[in-house]
Design a protein around this motif. Sequence first.
Motif, PDB file in Angstrom:
ATOM      1  N   PRO A   3       0.820  -1.218   0.217  1.00 21.30           N
ATOM      2  CA  PRO A   3       0.224   0.020   0.054  1.00 21.30           C
ATOM      3  C   PRO A   3       0.905   1.305  -0.078  1.00 21.30           C
ATOM      4  N   LYS A   4       0.345   2.290  -0.907  1.00 18.37           N
ATOM      5  CA  LYS A   4       1.243   3.394  -1.049  1.00 18.37           C
ATOM      6  C   LYS A   4       0.236   4.429  -1.257  1.00 18.37           C
ATOM      7  N   PRO A   5       0.405   5.845  -0.789  1.00 12.74           N
ATOM      8  CA  PRO A   5      -0.441   6.771  -0.906  1.00 12.74           C
ATOM      9  C   PRO A   5      -0.642   7.200  -2.568  1.00 12.74           C
ATOM     10  N   TYR A   6      -1.940   7.367  -2.945  1.00 17.97           N
ATOM     11  CA  TYR A   6      -1.731   8.020  -4.534  1.00 17.97           C
ATOM     12  C   TYR A   6      -3.447   8.646  -4.584  1.00 17.97           C
ATOM     13  N   ARG A   7      -3.284   9.077  -5.598  1.00 17.66           N
ATOM     14  CA  ARG A   7      -4.768   9.921  -6.034  1.00 17.66           C
ATOM     15  C   ARG A   7      -5.738   8.761  -6.498  1.00 17.66           C
ATOM     16  N   LEU A   8      -6.985   8.469  -5.974  1.00 17.79           N
ATOM     17  CA  LEU A   8      -8.031   7.627  -6.328  1.00 17.79           C
ATOM     18  C   LEU A   8      -8.612   7.966  -7.474  1.00 17.79           C
ATOM     19  N   PRO A  52     -14.389  13.910  -7.225  1.00 16.78           N
ATOM     20  CA  PRO A  52     -13.451  14.988  -6.632  1.00 16.78           C
ATOM     21  C   PRO A  52     -12.169  14.647  -6.231  1.00 16.78           C
ATOM     22  N   GLU A  53     -11.375  15.409  -5.829  1.00 17.24           N
ATOM     23  CA  GLU A  53      -9.851  14.802  -5.624  1.00 17.24           C
ATOM     24  C   GLU A  53      -9.950  13.938  -4.276  1.00 17.24           C
ATOM     25  N   LEU A  54      -9.496  12.635  -4.413  1.00 20.94           N
ATOM     26  CA  LEU A  54      -9.286  11.744  -3.262  1.00 20.94           C
ATOM     27  C   LEU A  54      -8.173  11.017  -3.282  1.00 20.94           C
ATOM     28  N   ARG A  55      -7.575  11.120  -1.967  1.00 20.77           N
ATOM     29  CA  ARG A  55      -6.247  10.466  -1.575  1.00 20.77           C
ATOM     30  C   ARG A  55      -6.439   9.194  -0.685  1.00 20.77           C
ATOM     31  N   ILE A  56      -5.811   8.239  -1.189  1.00 21.95           N
ATOM     32  CA  ILE A  56      -5.923   6.794  -0.326  1.00 21.95           C
ATOM     33  C   ILE A  56      -4.611   5.945  -0.298  1.00 21.95           C
ATOM     34  N   VAL A  67     -20.180   6.664 -12.447  1.00 20.61           N
ATOM     35  CA  VAL A  67     -19.149   6.533 -11.487  1.00 20.61           C
ATOM     36  C   VAL A  67     -18.839   7.569 -10.321  1.00 20.61           C
ATOM     37  N   HIS A  68     -19.314   7.644  -9.280  1.00 20.47           N
ATOM     38  CA  HIS A  68     -19.233   8.593  -8.249  1.00 20.47           C
ATOM     39  C   HIS A  68     -18.471   8.097  -7.156  1.00 20.47           C
ATOM     40  N   ALA A  69     -17.697   9.147  -6.672  1.00 22.98           N
ATOM     41  CA  ALA A  69     -16.711   8.836  -5.292  1.00 22.98           C
ATOM     42  C   ALA A  69     -16.740  10.041  -4.372  1.00 22.98           C
ATOM     43  N   LYS A  70     -16.710   9.651  -3.240  1.00 23.41           N
ATOM     44  CA  LYS A  70     -16.622  10.797  -2.163  1.00 23.41           C
ATOM     45  C   LYS A  70     -16.075  10.072  -0.771  1.00 23.41           C
ATOM     46  N   GLN A  71     -15.656  10.906   0.162  1.00 21.60           N
ATOM     47  CA  GLN A  71     -15.251  10.545   1.348  1.00 21.60           C
ATOM     48  C   GLN A  71     -16.516  10.674   2.252  1.00 21.60           C
ATOM     49  N   GLN A  72     -16.649   9.568   3.209  1.00 23.57           N
ATOM     50  CA  GLN A  72     -17.604   9.682   4.109  1.00 23.57           C
ATOM     51  C   GLN A  72     -17.055   9.283   5.579  1.00 23.57           C
ATOM     52  N   GLY A  73     -16.518  10.147   6.452  1.00 34.48           N
ATOM     53  CA  GLY A  73     -15.969   9.943   7.595  1.00 34.48           C
ATOM     54  C   GLY A  73     -14.611   9.420   7.206  1.00 34.48           C
ATOM     55  N   PHE A 110     -22.978  -1.180  -7.458  1.00 35.69           N
ATOM     56  CA  PHE A 110     -21.843  -1.553  -6.904  1.00 35.69           C
ATOM     57  C   PHE A 110     -21.499  -0.321  -6.018  1.00 35.69           C
ATOM     58  N   THR A 111     -21.342  -0.745  -4.447  1.00 34.84           N
ATOM     59  CA  THR A 111     -20.727   0.339  -3.503  1.00 34.84           C
ATOM     60  C   THR A 111     -19.534  -0.271  -2.853  1.00 34.84           C
ATOM     61  N   VAL A 112     -18.364   0.279  -3.320  1.00 34.17           N
ATOM     62  CA  VAL A 112     -17.257  -0.094  -2.724  1.00 34.17           C
ATOM     63  C   VAL A 112     -16.756   0.833  -1.570  1.00 34.17           C
ATOM     64  N   ARG A 113     -16.740   0.395  -0.258  1.00 37.35           N
ATOM     65  CA  ARG A 113     -16.109   1.418   0.924  1.00 37.35           C
ATOM     66  C   ARG A 113     -14.647   0.739   1.177  1.00 37.35           C
ATOM     67  N   LEU A 114     -13.815   1.920   1.242  1.00 37.49           N
ATOM     68  CA  LEU A 114     -12.269   1.507   1.581  1.00 37.49           C
ATOM     69  C   LEU A 114     -11.971   2.471   2.640  1.00 37.49           C
ATOM     70  N   PRO A 115     -11.247   2.046   3.527  1.00 38.58           N
ATOM     71  CA  PRO A 115     -10.464   2.986   4.646  1.00 38.58           C
ATOM     72  C   PRO A 115      -9.811   4.311   4.014  1.00 38.58           C
ATOM     73  N   ALA A 116     -10.152   5.228   4.470  1.00 36.02           N
ATOM     74  CA  ALA A 116      -9.684   6.796   4.015  1.00 36.02           C
ATOM     75  C   ALA A 116      -8.203   6.634   4.546  1.00 36.02           C
ATOM     76  N   MET A 117      -7.387   7.407   3.863  1.00 36.08           N
ATOM     77  CA  MET A 117      -6.062   7.847   4.266  1.00 36.08           C
ATOM     78  C   MET A 117      -6.095   8.651   5.564  1.00 36.08           C
ATOM     79  N   GLN A 118      -5.405   8.176   6.428  1.00 35.96           N
ATOM     80  CA  GLN A 118      -5.225   8.928   7.909  1.00 35.96           C
ATOM     81  C   GLN A 118      -4.421   9.879   7.765  1.00 35.96           C
ATOM     82  N   GLY A 119      -4.571  11.423   8.386  1.00 36.52           N
ATOM     83  CA  GLY A 119      -3.748  12.114   8.426  1.00 36.52           C
ATOM     84  C   GLY A 119      -3.615  13.131   7.183  1.00 36.52           C
TER      85      GLY A 119
END
Length: 465
Positions: A314-319, A346-350, A380-386, A456-465
Amino acid sequence: MNLKRERTVEVVRGIFLFALFITIGWSIAYGIINFVHERMSGDTEFARLEQEARMLGDIVTASTGGQTEEVLNELARLKGLELVFVQGDAVRRFQGQPEATEELSLSDEQLQAPVGGSMIQTVKRQALLGSGYMLVGLPVQVEGSAAGLLVIERLPGFFANYSKGLLTVYCALVVLVLIALAMRPWREELRGWMEVINAIRRIGKGDFTVTLERNRHMRGQFGELADSINDMTTNLSQMEEMRQSFISNVSHEIQSPLTSIRGFARALQEDGLEEEQRNRYYNIIETESMRLSKLSDNLLKLTSLDSDKHPFEPKPYRLDKQLRRMILACEPQWSDKDIVMDVELPELRIAADEDLLSQVWMNLLSNSIKFTPAKGVIRVHAKQQGDHIVVVLSDSGIGIAAEDVPHIFERFFKADKARDRSIGGSGLGLSIVKRILDIHGGIAEVASVLGQGTTFTVRLPAMQG
């Protein structure tokens, strides 16, 4: 005096029961171990190796020349078998059993017989402390060239098999339990012990439907033992069903394209075929060959992911950028069908393994495009929820029946059994999706209405910090 005599009788009886239980326990242990040992090298195991050899031969035949050694090496490692590939004068060995350090000596007749089109079968029975092997050799074709594949399974000696050692320890523990019970009234305990013995014998014969009921003979330690045996038989039964289902599904998925290839190859031998019809047959053979290759790749990929040894970096990148790249990579497919792509990213990092998640998005997008009719819509929509990033992929396709939705992530499951083979697939894509999401600590949810579309709804842990 009478009291002393009674005590002496009790001591003698206790010693007698102690010796009797030890003798019976170890005799039963030896019988079970000997039965399993004989079965390991019996006709059933040989038939299993022959079936597995044919399946491996089909996979090797379906591989391209440049991939043959890589496929053989991977199959040997995953299956724990020793594979010998013979083509012309070249003999290449692929070792899948690291503990088998001594190279097996094979005669020229054994090596060349499969190349000449003959199938060979050899079994060397193991001695009490030694070891042996089972060998199946069969002819294969690699890009039109005759070759031979020898599949070897090493057979451990009588006391080398770890499962037999476990059975021995298990029976020894049962004997220790009986020693403790010998100091108590022993008749009911002996009946309970006999029920346990009969259950173990049935399990040793492959009967996983055994159930021990708690009754007056199954109290205390015997009750706990009965519960453990019941749990074990339940797990063994489930594993056996999964194994049989997996073998059946793989055999079916391999046999179907092979049947088509064989049929159209024979048709090409007929005289008077028009050029257009001949090209159509060539295209079908190529398509079915690609299906076999993809099936082989997916099976190897799933096996690797299940082994917990698959690289996970795992590495940080723009989802959002990754999703846009995946959508653009599929543009030829959705533009040919005039499908409208509704994208909101929208801009999302993971922090995730980018290569693995690429396979998730590609599988989901490919399925949506495949089952969405011309001039349909894919969103294809994406967003951060909590603490999670949520990616929603919905389409206006054919949808999935309500009774099929709970099973779509199962291996080889196909929601529409009667659909056209031209849009087929192996039924492994969504299984790979689920496994990759499991590795990332994510989940996938499905909502679908038959004839209206799927989400299909995919939920992934958001990048902390």
